[in-house]
Design an enzyme around this catalytic site. Structure first.
Site, PDB file in Angstrom:
ATOM      1  N   ARG A 154      11.062   0.358  20.528  1.00 55.80           N
ATOM      2  CA  ARG A 154      11.268   1.652  19.833  1.00 55.80           C
ATOM      3  C   ARG A 154      12.648   1.716  19.183  1.00 55.80           C
ATOM      4  NH1 ARG A 154       5.868   2.214  20.340  1.00 55.80           N
ATOM      5  NH2 ARG A 154       5.185   3.002  22.348  1.00 55.80           N
ATOM      6  N   HIS A 197      -3.497  -7.542  16.783  1.00 50.95           N
ATOM      7  CA  HIS A 197      -4.106  -6.616  17.740  1.00 50.95           C
ATOM      8  C   HIS A 197      -5.597  -6.647  17.430  1.00 50.95           C
ATOM      9  CE1 HIS A 197      -4.178  -2.499  19.825  1.00 50.95           C
ATOM     10  NE2 HIS A 197      -5.409  -2.700  19.404  1.00 50.95           N
ATOM     11  N   HIS A 243      -3.033  -8.830  23.789  1.00 49.18           N
ATOM     12  CA  HIS A 243      -3.697  -8.074  24.879  1.00 49.18           C
ATOM     13  C   HIS A 243      -5.228  -8.135  24.905  1.00 49.18           C
ATOM     14  CE1 HIS A 243      -3.678  -5.240  21.589  1.00 49.18           C
ATOM     15  NE2 HIS A 243      -2.493  -4.742  21.854  1.00 49.18           N
ATOM     16  N   ASP A 263       3.159  -5.569  27.260  1.00 53.22           N
ATOM     17  CA  ASP A 263       2.873  -4.569  26.232  1.00 53.22           C
ATOM     18  C   ASP A 263       3.609  -3.264  26.576  1.00 53.22           C
ATOM     19  OD1 ASP A 263       2.000  -3.242  24.004  1.00 53.22           O
ATOM     20  OD2 ASP A 263      -0.101  -3.090  24.616  1.00 53.22           O
TER      21      ASP A 263
HETATM   22  C1  NCD Z   1       1.274   0.376  21.475  1.00 50.30           C
HETATM   23  C2  NCD Z   1       2.403   1.290  21.030  1.00 50.30           C
HETATM   24  O1  NCD Z   1       2.525   2.410  21.578  1.00 50.30           O
HETATM   25  O2  NCD Z   1       3.205   0.900  20.180  1.00 50.30           O
HETATM   26  N1  NCD Z   1       0.359   1.152  22.259  1.00 50.30           N
HETATM   27  C3  NCD Z   1      -0.506   0.682  23.163  1.00 50.30           C
HETATM   28  O3  NCD Z   1      -1.288   1.498  23.684  1.00 50.30           O
HETATM   29  N2  NCD Z   1      -0.571  -0.579  23.507  1.00 50.30           N
HETATM   30  C4  NCD Z   1       0.603  -0.255  20.302  1.00 50.30           C
HETATM   31  C5  NCD Z   1      -0.170  -1.510  20.599  1.00 50.30           C
HETATM   32  O4  NCD Z   1       0.305  -2.405  21.289  1.00 50.30           O
HETATM   33  O5  NCD Z   1      -1.294  -1.652  20.090  1.00 50.30           O
HETATM   34 ZN    ZN Z   2       1.735  -3.469  21.950  1.00 51.58          ZN
HETATM   35 ZN    ZN Z   3      -1.717  -3.671  20.268  1.00 47.04          ZN
END
Ligand code: NCD
Ligand code: ZN
Ligand code: ZN
Ligand code: ZN
Length: 439
Positions: free
Chosen positions: A65, A181, A229, A302
């Protein structure tokens, strides 16, 4: 001349077996591994009796972030969470606000991460709408390109066959992995109901997306494709059928290995993430993919931090994503201590495998000459509590879960960053930013 530091008489894994050894560190590098009694003199001694000396986790799927979303996480809090979780390297995803696409975007992130880091940080970039706008000077600073076919990073981009082809060609030309993804359709509107969400993000959808990428990949022999993932048993099976050493790789998260959707109440936003949690059948198939068949190469957190109020909402309105940097190692080592995965598989999927996928040489192994990125772990029972996280994100679906391993000391580039709850390095001192691909 004494070596800088010695980790004395800890448990080291040699050929899959626990043995007592001392590990010496000099100038940021592992100087040697010694049988007790034969160690060279050292300036600093750290007793590791009864503790495991393991390579730091290399987590190649993390959302740090920062920038305009620094209320969710910053490079400081995110990499402190990493250090406290035994993770010595993180690789940051480009779906930040603003997204990381241009050289300028990346430079901005690198500058912030350089100042705030507590561990090594590498980066991915997104791909501009017009492929010819990819900046060549960006390439040496990233470890891969990442694409989100269901929610493209730039407006007006659509993952048609032609675009997939151009992305794969980019990977082949620059010898750099393309990560994706796996979700096929564009999901422009927010799913309106709980059921909509699961229909949009079904296993069928994950499988369809993988098939689309595999079909195009076949046209580009030199491309490298990495599947993010993986959450479904069927996806794991298809991956295994298409495995070609190094050119097709895949990752799985601890939550897709160890949790199922059925454990959480229908309207609980705390367990909302993408892809969603699946069934016990999927858990089992993923664990097999990771261990016995090796169709899956690595584990990633993740780590997708959100603010507490964004998670304490009805499922439909909650943000997707959970923190994971402080639970990955404890959960994976619990699986080792419960004989669900072997030591060799653990080392491969948490450290050496991810380093190999991204071409991060000199990391991910406890051996002479490798970077001294090390986590010292205590085998003890404790309970996961989100409020204790160093991450700004405190809501975890693993809340209250008992685990059997705790990282107690984290060493990055030979320096002690974290020890028994305290931080012993200033931000911006240890580790490298950006990590570079070396082959
Ligand atoms: C991720 C995010 O919040 O950036 N969210 C998630 O649920 N994994 C996006 C992602 O990895 O697809
Ligand atoms: Zn992610
Ligand atoms: Zn993702
Ligand atoms: Zn669109």
């Amino acid at each position: 001349m004494p070596v800088d530091r010695i980790l004395e008489r800890g448990i080291v894994i040699v050929d899959g077996i626990e043995v007592v050894r001392s590990v010496t560190i000099d100038a940021g590098i592992i100087e040697g591994i010694y049988e007790p009694g034969s160690e060279p003199p050292a300036s600093e001694r750290i007793s590791c009796e009864g503790l495991y000396i393991l390579p730091g986790v290399i987590d190649i799927h993390v959302h740090m972030r920062d920038l305009e979303q620094d209320d969710k996480e910053e490079f400081s809090t995110g990499t402190m969470a990493a250090a406290a979780g035994g993770v010595t390297t993180v690789v940051d995803m480009p779906n930040s606000v603003p997204p990381t696409i241009t050289h300028k975007d990346l430079e901005e992130k690198i500058a912030i991460a350089t100042e705030k880091r507590y561990v090594n940080v590498g980066f991915y970039a997104g791909i501009p709408s017009k492929i010819r706008h990819v900046e060549e000077r960006l390439i040496p600073q990233i470890l891969g390109f990442k694409v989100y076919p269901h929610t493209p990073l730039t407006e007006g981009t659509h993952y048609t066959k032609e675009r997939l082809r151009e992305c794969m060609k980019l990977s082949a030309e620059y010898g750099i992995p393309l990560l994706f993804h796996p979700a096929s359709a564009e999901i422009d509107a927010k799913p309106k109901t709980h059921d909509d969400f699961f229909q949009l993000h079904s296993c069928e959808n994950e499988v369809e997306s993988l098939k689309q990428f595999l079909e195009i990949k076949a046209e580009f022999y030199e491309s490298r494709l990495h599947v993010c993932h993986v959450s479904c048993g069927t996806t794991a099976r298809i991956l295994l059928e298409h495995r070609a050493e190094d050119t097709l790789t895949a990752e799985v998260t601890p939550h897709h290995l160890f949790l199922t959707g059925g454990e959480f109440s229908h309207d609980d936003g705390r367990a909302k993430m993408l892809p969603p949690l699946r069934s016990p059948y999927d858990n089992e198939a993923l664990l097999q993919g990771l261990s016995s068949t090796c169709g899956i190469d690595c584990v990633v957190s993740d780590h997708a931090p959100h603010e507490t109020f964004e998670k304490r909402l009805p499922f439909r309105d909650a943000e997707s994503g959970i923190p994971g940097l402080e639970t990955l190692l404890p959960l994976m080592l619990t699986a080792v201590f419960e004989d669900k995965i072997s030591w060799l598989d653990y080392l491969r999927v948490c450290s050496s495998g991810p380093a190999r996928i991204l071409g991060i040489t000199g990391k991910g192994v406890i051996a002479k000459g490798y970077d001294a990125d090390i986590t010292v772990v205590s085998r003890e029972n404790w309970e996961i509590r989100g409020r204790d996280f160093h991450s700004k994100a405190k809501i975890t679906p693993f809340e209250g879960q008992n685990v059997k391993a705790r990282p107690v000391i984290t060493i990055v580039g030979g320096e002690v960053v974290y020890s028994y709850g305290g931080f012993f390095a200033d931000p911006g001192v240890v580790g490298r930013v950006p990590l570079r691909r070396l082959r």
